[in-house]
Motif scaffolding. Structure first.
Motif, PDB file in Angstrom:
ATOM      1  N   GLN A  62       0.187  -1.964  -0.206  1.00 31.72           N
ATOM      2  CA  GLN A  62       0.126  -0.154   0.351  1.00 31.72           C
ATOM      3  C   GLN A  62       0.428   1.617  -0.014  1.00 31.72           C
ATOM      4  O   GLN A  62       1.597   2.046   1.400  1.00 31.72           O
ATOM      5  CB  GLN A  62      -0.641   0.212   1.478  1.00 31.72           C
ATOM      6  N   LEU A  63       1.285   1.993  -0.668  1.00 30.12           N
ATOM      7  CA  LEU A  63       1.764   3.615  -1.823  1.00 30.12           C
ATOM      8  C   LEU A  63       1.398   4.042  -1.793  1.00 30.12           C
ATOM      9  O   LEU A  63      -0.511   3.645  -2.901  1.00 30.12           O
ATOM     10  CB  LEU A  63       3.043   3.128  -2.360  1.00 30.12           C
ATOM     11  N   CYS A  64       1.026   4.865  -1.802  1.00 32.58           N
ATOM     12  CA  CYS A  64       0.231   6.216  -2.650  1.00 32.58           C
ATOM     13  C   CYS A  64       0.915   6.074  -4.016  1.00 32.58           C
ATOM     14  O   CYS A  64      -0.338   6.853  -4.247  1.00 32.58           O
ATOM     15  CB  CYS A  64       1.105   7.992  -2.372  1.00 32.58           C
ATOM     16  N   SER A  65       1.467   5.907  -4.140  1.00 32.20           N
ATOM     17  CA  SER A  65       2.344   5.468  -5.889  1.00 32.20           C
ATOM     18  C   SER A  65       0.646   4.676  -5.920  1.00 32.20           C
ATOM     19  O   SER A  65       0.322   4.901  -7.892  1.00 32.20           O
ATOM     20  CB  SER A  65       3.456   5.026  -6.031  1.00 32.20           C
ATOM     21  N   ASN A 108      -1.724  11.708  -6.945  1.00 31.41           N
ATOM     22  CA  ASN A 108      -1.698  12.739  -8.780  1.00 31.41           C
ATOM     23  C   ASN A 108      -0.047  12.252  -8.654  1.00 31.41           C
ATOM     24  O   ASN A 108       1.175  12.984  -8.062  1.00 31.41           O
ATOM     25  CB  ASN A 108      -2.367  13.971  -8.557  1.00 31.41           C
ATOM     26  N   ALA A 109       0.227  11.835  -9.935  1.00 27.77           N
ATOM     27  CA  ALA A 109       1.735  11.246 -10.024  1.00 27.77           C
ATOM     28  C   ALA A 109       2.647  13.056 -10.438  1.00 27.77           C
ATOM     29  O   ALA A 109       1.424  13.683 -10.739  1.00 27.77           O
ATOM     30  CB  ALA A 109       1.389  10.309 -11.781  1.00 27.77           C
ATOM     31  N   PRO A 110       4.128  12.934  -9.801  1.00 29.90           N
ATOM     32  CA  PRO A 110       5.187  13.724  -9.577  1.00 29.90           C
ATOM     33  C   PRO A 110       5.056  14.766 -11.556  1.00 29.90           C
ATOM     34  O   PRO A 110       4.710  13.482 -12.359  1.00 29.90           O
ATOM     35  CB  PRO A 110       6.415  13.880  -9.507  1.00 29.90           C
ATOM     36  N   ALA A 111       5.143  16.090 -11.724  1.00 28.52           N
ATOM     37  CA  ALA A 111       5.404  16.698 -12.739  1.00 28.52           C
ATOM     38  C   ALA A 111       6.521  15.898 -13.362  1.00 28.52           C
ATOM     39  O   ALA A 111       7.560  15.536 -11.808  1.00 28.52           O
ATOM     40  CB  ALA A 111       5.333  18.323 -12.899  1.00 28.52           C
ATOM     41  N   ALA A 112       6.907  16.344 -14.031  1.00 27.60           N
ATOM     42  CA  ALA A 112       8.243  15.366 -14.989  1.00 27.60           C
ATOM     43  C   ALA A 112       9.473  15.929 -14.451  1.00 27.60           C
ATOM     44  O   ALA A 112       9.685  17.498 -14.006  1.00 27.60           O
ATOM     45  CB  ALA A 112       8.644  16.363 -16.398  1.00 27.60           C
ATOM     46  N   GLY A 113      10.214  15.169 -13.764  1.00 33.44           N
ATOM     47  CA  GLY A 113      11.635  15.733 -12.754  1.00 33.44           C
ATOM     48  C   GLY A 113      11.269  16.231 -11.071  1.00 33.44           C
ATOM     49  O   GLY A 113      11.926  16.324 -10.880  1.00 33.44           O
ATOM     50  N   ALA A 114      10.145  15.987 -11.135  1.00 30.71           N
ATOM     51  CA  ALA A 114       9.755  16.680  -9.731  1.00 30.71           C
ATOM     52  C   ALA A 114       9.970  15.031  -8.713  1.00 30.71           C
ATOM     53  O   ALA A 114       9.794  13.571  -9.782  1.00 30.71           O
ATOM     54  CB  ALA A 114       8.330  17.242  -9.148  1.00 30.71           C
ATOM     55  N   ASP A 115      10.489  14.910  -7.509  1.00 29.69           N
ATOM     56  CA  ASP A 115       9.687  13.313  -6.720  1.00 29.69           C
ATOM     57  C   ASP A 115       8.587  13.539  -5.637  1.00 29.69           C
ATOM     58  O   ASP A 115       8.262  11.874  -5.850  1.00 29.69           O
ATOM     59  CB  ASP A 115      11.236  14.283  -5.818  1.00 29.69           C
ATOM     60  N   GLY A 156      -0.384  19.822  -1.290  1.00 25.20           N
ATOM     61  CA  GLY A 156       0.589  19.392  -0.721  1.00 25.20           C
ATOM     62  C   GLY A 156       0.908  18.784  -0.967  1.00 25.20           C
ATOM     63  O   GLY A 156       0.777  17.384  -1.705  1.00 25.20           O
ATOM     64  N   PRO A 157       2.406  18.520  -0.817  1.00 21.26           N
ATOM     65  CA  PRO A 157       3.150  16.932  -1.526  1.00 21.26           C
ATOM     66  C   PRO A 157       2.534  15.994  -0.935  1.00 21.26           C
ATOM     67  O   PRO A 157       2.804  16.369  -0.216  1.00 21.26           O
ATOM     68  CB  PRO A 157       4.522  17.752  -1.359  1.00 21.26           C
ATOM     69  N   VAL A 158       2.753  14.799  -1.776  1.00 28.51           N
ATOM     70  CA  VAL A 158       2.714  12.983  -1.585  1.00 28.51           C
ATOM     71  C   VAL A 158       3.713  12.594  -1.317  1.00 28.51           C
ATOM     72  O   VAL A 158       3.538  12.869  -3.165  1.00 28.51           O
ATOM     73  CB  VAL A 158       0.993  12.725  -1.887  1.00 28.51           C
ATOM     74  N   ALA A 159       4.432  11.884  -0.769  1.00 28.22           N
ATOM     75  CA  ALA A 159       5.640  10.994  -1.312  1.00 28.22           C
ATOM     76  C   ALA A 159       5.516   8.953  -1.566  1.00 28.22           C
ATOM     77  O   ALA A 159       4.086   9.366  -2.111  1.00 28.22           O
ATOM     78  CB  ALA A 159       6.647  10.553  -0.543  1.00 28.22           C
ATOM     79  N   PRO A 160       5.230   9.081  -3.239  1.00 29.82           N
ATOM     80  CA  PRO A 160       5.082   8.073  -4.012  1.00 29.82           C
ATOM     81  C   PRO A 160       5.218   7.025  -2.914  1.00 29.82           C
ATOM     82  O   PRO A 160       4.328   6.124  -2.958  1.00 29.82           O
ATOM     83  CB  PRO A 160       6.354   7.826  -5.222  1.00 29.82           C
ATOM     84  N   LYS A 198      -4.717   6.649   5.939  1.00 29.19           N
ATOM     85  CA  LYS A 198      -5.494   5.485   5.869  1.00 29.19           C
ATOM     86  C   LYS A 198      -6.280   5.491   4.731  1.00 29.19           C
ATOM     87  O   LYS A 198      -7.756   4.996   5.155  1.00 29.19           O
ATOM     88  CB  LYS A 198      -6.331   5.677   7.270  1.00 29.19           C
ATOM     89  N   SER A 199      -6.956   5.867   4.181  1.00 37.65           N
ATOM     90  CA  SER A 199      -7.977   6.212   3.067  1.00 37.65           C
ATOM     91  C   SER A 199      -7.443   5.852   1.411  1.00 37.65           C
ATOM     92  O   SER A 199      -7.467   5.985   0.027  1.00 37.65           O
ATOM     93  CB  SER A 199      -7.907   8.007   2.118  1.00 37.65           C
ATOM     94  N   TRP A 200      -5.766   5.042   2.184  1.00 36.46           N
ATOM     95  CA  TRP A 200      -5.168   4.195   0.177  1.00 36.46           C
ATOM     96  C   TRP A 200      -6.765   3.589  -0.105  1.00 36.46           C
ATOM     97  O   TRP A 200      -7.421   2.576   0.975  1.00 36.46           O
ATOM     98  CB  TRP A 200      -4.323   3.452   1.274  1.00 36.46           C
ATOM     99  N   VAL A 201      -7.177   3.153  -1.230  1.00 33.89           N
ATOM    100  CA  VAL A 201      -7.445   2.787  -1.834  1.00 33.89           C
ATOM    101  C   VAL A 201      -7.236   2.083  -3.028  1.00 33.89           C
ATOM    102  O   VAL A 201      -6.307   2.591  -4.225  1.00 33.89           O
ATOM    103  CB  VAL A 201      -8.599   3.238  -2.452  1.00 33.89           C
ATOM    104  N   ALA A 202      -6.663   0.653  -3.094  1.00 37.78           N
ATOM    105  CA  ALA A 202      -6.029   0.299  -4.387  1.00 37.78           C
ATOM    106  C   ALA A 202      -6.608   1.070  -5.754  1.00 37.78           C
ATOM    107  O   ALA A 202      -7.387   1.403  -6.696  1.00 37.78           O
ATOM    108  CB  ALA A 202      -6.128  -1.302  -4.600  1.00 37.78           C
ATOM    109  N   MET A 203      -5.505   1.229  -7.105  1.00 37.45           N
ATOM    110  CA  MET A 203      -5.802   1.785  -8.432  1.00 37.45           C
ATOM    111  C   MET A 203      -6.567   0.688  -9.514  1.00 37.45           C
ATOM    112  O   MET A 203      -5.851  -0.900  -8.658  1.00 37.45           O
ATOM    113  CB  MET A 203      -4.283   2.172  -9.015  1.00 37.45           C
ATOM    114  N   ALA A 204      -7.481   0.985 -10.247  1.00 38.37           N
ATOM    115  CA  ALA A 204      -8.139   0.077 -10.772  1.00 38.37           C
ATOM    116  C   ALA A 204      -7.443  -0.795 -11.704  1.00 38.37           C
ATOM    117  O   ALA A 204      -6.503  -0.044 -12.088  1.00 38.37           O
ATOM    118  CB  ALA A 204      -9.002   0.945 -11.921  1.00 38.37           C
ATOM    119  N   ALA A 205      -7.454  -1.883 -11.554  1.00 39.93           N
ATOM    120  CA  ALA A 205      -6.869  -2.491 -12.877  1.00 39.93           C
ATOM    121  C   ALA A 205      -6.776  -2.230 -14.087  1.00 39.93           C
ATOM    122  O   ALA A 205      -7.572  -1.903 -14.826  1.00 39.93           O
ATOM    123  CB  ALA A 205      -6.681  -3.797 -12.477  1.00 39.93           C
TER     124      ALA A 205
END
Length: 107
Positions: A66-69, A75-82, A91-95, A100-107
């Motif tokens: 379970q990761l933010c990524s 929301n994926a980082p812009a090109a060149g952003a961490d 605010g910023p979110v680390a990949p 606690k609101s994590w939900v898997a991406m749809a396949a």
């Protein structure tokens, strides 16, 4: 008597961990992508920090798989952003982060 003291210590310790830990993590407390490499933490106001803390956001997930990524709200980082962002809070979110609101991406 010692039983009530240890219970009191436990409750105080638990309150400190549950109340202060998420707030510090929301301010960028560690992880693979730290606040130093994520821009925008300093611009967050108290309400934004509280919103992040209420969702228990941390920069480094302790929950395997379970990761933010791989969360549907990430929301994926812009090109060149961490760091990316989240649809649920500002605010910023680390990949490698988590909340606690994590939900898997749809396949």
């Amino acid at each position: 008597m010692s039983d009530s003291v240890s219970r009191r210590r436990f409750l105080v310790s638990a309150g400190a961990v549950l109340g202060v830990g998420p707030m510090l993590a929301a301010c960028g407390g560690g992880g693979d992508v730290t606040a130093a490499s994520c821009e925008g933490y300093a611009a967050l106001d108290a309400a934004a920090l509280q919103q992040r803390a209420s969702l228990e956001y941390v920069d480094k997930s302790a929950t395997p798989g379970q990761l933010c990524s791989n969360c549907r709200f990430y929301n994926a980082p812009a090109a060149g952003a961490d760091c990316g962002g989240c649809q649920l809070f500002p605010g910023p979110v680390a990949p490698g982060g988590w909340c606690k609101s994590w939900v898997a991406m749809a396949a």
